[in-house]
Design a protein around this motif. Structure first.
Motif, short mmCIF file in Angstrom:
data_model
loop_
_atom_site.label_atom_id
_atom_site.label_comp_id
_atom_site.label_asym_id
_atom_site.label_seq_id
_atom_site.Cartn_x
_atom_site.Cartn_y
_atom_site.Cartn_z
N CYS A 134 30.01 16.51 -51.62
CA CYS A 134 31.48 16.44 -51.61
C CYS A 134 31.96 15.02 -51.89
O CYS A 134 32.99 14.83 -52.55
CB CYS A 134 32.04 16.92 -50.28
SG CYS A 134 31.88 18.69 -50.04
N HIS A 178 32.88 13.43 -55.44
CA HIS A 178 34.21 13.64 -56.00
C HIS A 178 35.21 12.81 -55.19
O HIS A 178 35.04 12.59 -54.00
CB HIS A 178 34.60 15.12 -55.94
CG HIS A 178 33.53 16.01 -56.48
ND1 HIS A 178 33.34 16.22 -57.82
CD2 HIS A 178 32.56 16.72 -55.85
CE1 HIS A 178 32.31 17.04 -58.00
NE2 HIS A 178 31.82 17.36 -56.81
N ALA A 234 38.64 13.04 -53.80
CA ALA A 234 39.81 13.87 -53.50
C ALA A 234 41.02 12.98 -53.24
O ALA A 234 40.90 11.96 -52.56
CB ALA A 234 39.53 14.75 -52.29
N LYS A 235 42.15 13.38 -53.76
CA LYS A 235 43.38 12.60 -53.57
C LYS A 235 44.20 13.08 -52.38
O LYS A 235 45.07 12.38 -51.89
CB LYS A 235 44.23 12.68 -54.84
CG LYS A 235 43.57 12.00 -56.04
CD LYS A 235 44.44 12.13 -57.28
CE LYS A 235 43.77 11.50 -58.47
NZ LYS A 235 42.86 12.40 -59.14
N ASN A 236 43.90 14.29 -51.91
CA ASN A 236 44.63 14.85 -50.77
C ASN A 236 43.78 15.94 -50.11
O ASN A 236 42.69 16.27 -50.58
CB ASN A 236 46.00 15.40 -51.21
CG ASN A 236 45.87 16.40 -52.34
OD1 ASN A 236 45.04 17.31 -52.29
ND2 ASN A 236 46.68 16.24 -53.38
N ALA A 286 44.27 19.21 -49.84
CA ALA A 286 44.10 20.43 -50.63
C ALA A 286 42.97 20.25 -51.66
O ALA A 286 42.15 21.15 -51.86
CB ALA A 286 45.41 20.80 -51.33
N GLU A 287 42.92 19.08 -52.26
CA GLU A 287 41.88 18.80 -53.24
C GLU A 287 40.51 18.72 -52.56
O GLU A 287 39.51 19.22 -53.08
CB GLU A 287 42.19 17.49 -53.96
CG GLU A 287 41.49 17.34 -55.28
CD GLU A 287 41.99 16.13 -56.05
OE1 GLU A 287 41.13 15.32 -56.45
OE2 GLU A 287 43.21 16.01 -56.23
N LEU A 288 40.46 18.10 -51.39
CA LEU A 288 39.21 18.02 -50.64
C LEU A 288 38.71 19.41 -50.27
O LEU A 288 37.52 19.71 -50.38
CB LEU A 288 39.40 17.17 -49.38
CG LEU A 288 38.18 17.05 -48.48
CD1 LEU A 288 37.01 16.40 -49.22
CD2 LEU A 288 38.53 16.25 -47.23
N ALA A 338 39.32 22.21 -51.87
CA ALA A 338 38.85 22.85 -53.10
C ALA A 338 37.46 22.34 -53.48
O ALA A 338 36.57 23.11 -53.85
CB ALA A 338 39.83 22.61 -54.23
N ILE A 339 37.25 21.03 -53.35
CA ILE A 339 35.94 20.43 -53.64
C ILE A 339 34.89 20.99 -52.69
O ILE A 339 33.80 21.38 -53.11
CB ILE A 339 36.01 18.89 -53.53
CG1 ILE A 339 36.84 18.31 -54.68
CG2 ILE A 339 34.61 18.28 -53.50
CD1 ILE A 339 37.22 16.86 -54.49
N ARG A 376 34.01 24.59 -53.57
CA ARG A 376 33.22 24.64 -54.80
C ARG A 376 31.78 24.18 -54.55
O ARG A 376 30.83 24.83 -54.97
CB ARG A 376 33.90 23.79 -55.88
CG ARG A 376 33.27 23.90 -57.24
CD ARG A 376 34.04 23.16 -58.33
NE ARG A 376 34.16 21.73 -58.04
CZ ARG A 376 35.31 21.10 -57.81
NH1 ARG A 376 36.45 21.78 -57.82
NH2 ARG A 376 35.33 19.81 -57.57
#
Length: 122
Positions: free
Chosen positions: A84, A87, A89-91, A93-95, A97-98, A101
């Motif tokens: 994880c 990547h 993540a900018k926020n 929600a993005e974290l 999603a990462i 995935r």
């Protein structure tokens, strides 16, 4: 947090609302595992759990805090965290999603085999 707050704010809602909602019909099979926070190990908390015939892992039964004795923390979780962290993540929600995935990727044939190998080695 003292032991009475822990009972009132955490344990009661957990066993009255969350456990039945999350594990319908399986409530008696749940085994609670807490850490060594002061409120968790007080006699009042242990008595509260015992009086309600709730299963829990006692402090004496807990694993030591050692990489050799904690394969999920030191093996699987560390690999997941490393994946994880590749990547940026900018926020939140993005974290999320990462994380989803990467978890799906990790549970593929090789990922599941890797988890099995970690647990077998332990």
């Amino acid at each position: 947090m003292n032991s009475q707050m822990f009972i009132n704010l955490i344990l009661e809602p957990l066993f009255k609302k969350d456990v039945p909602r999350l594990y319908p019909g399986e409530e008696k099979r749940i085994i609670l595992h807490m850490d060594s926070a002061g409120a968790h190990v007080k006699d009042t908390v242990v008595k509260w759990l015992q009086d309600r015939k709730l299963k829990f892992i006692t402090k004496v039964e807990w694993m030591s805090n050692s990489p050799d004795l904690s394969p999920m923390d030191s093996g699987v979780n560390s690999i997941f965290e490393r994946r994880c962290n590749r990547h940026k993540a900018k926020n939140m929600a993005e974290l999320l999603a990462i994380a989803k995935r990467e978890w799906k990727k990790g549970l593929g044939r090789s990922g599941l085999g890797h988890c099995r190998n970690i647990l077998k080695a332990w």
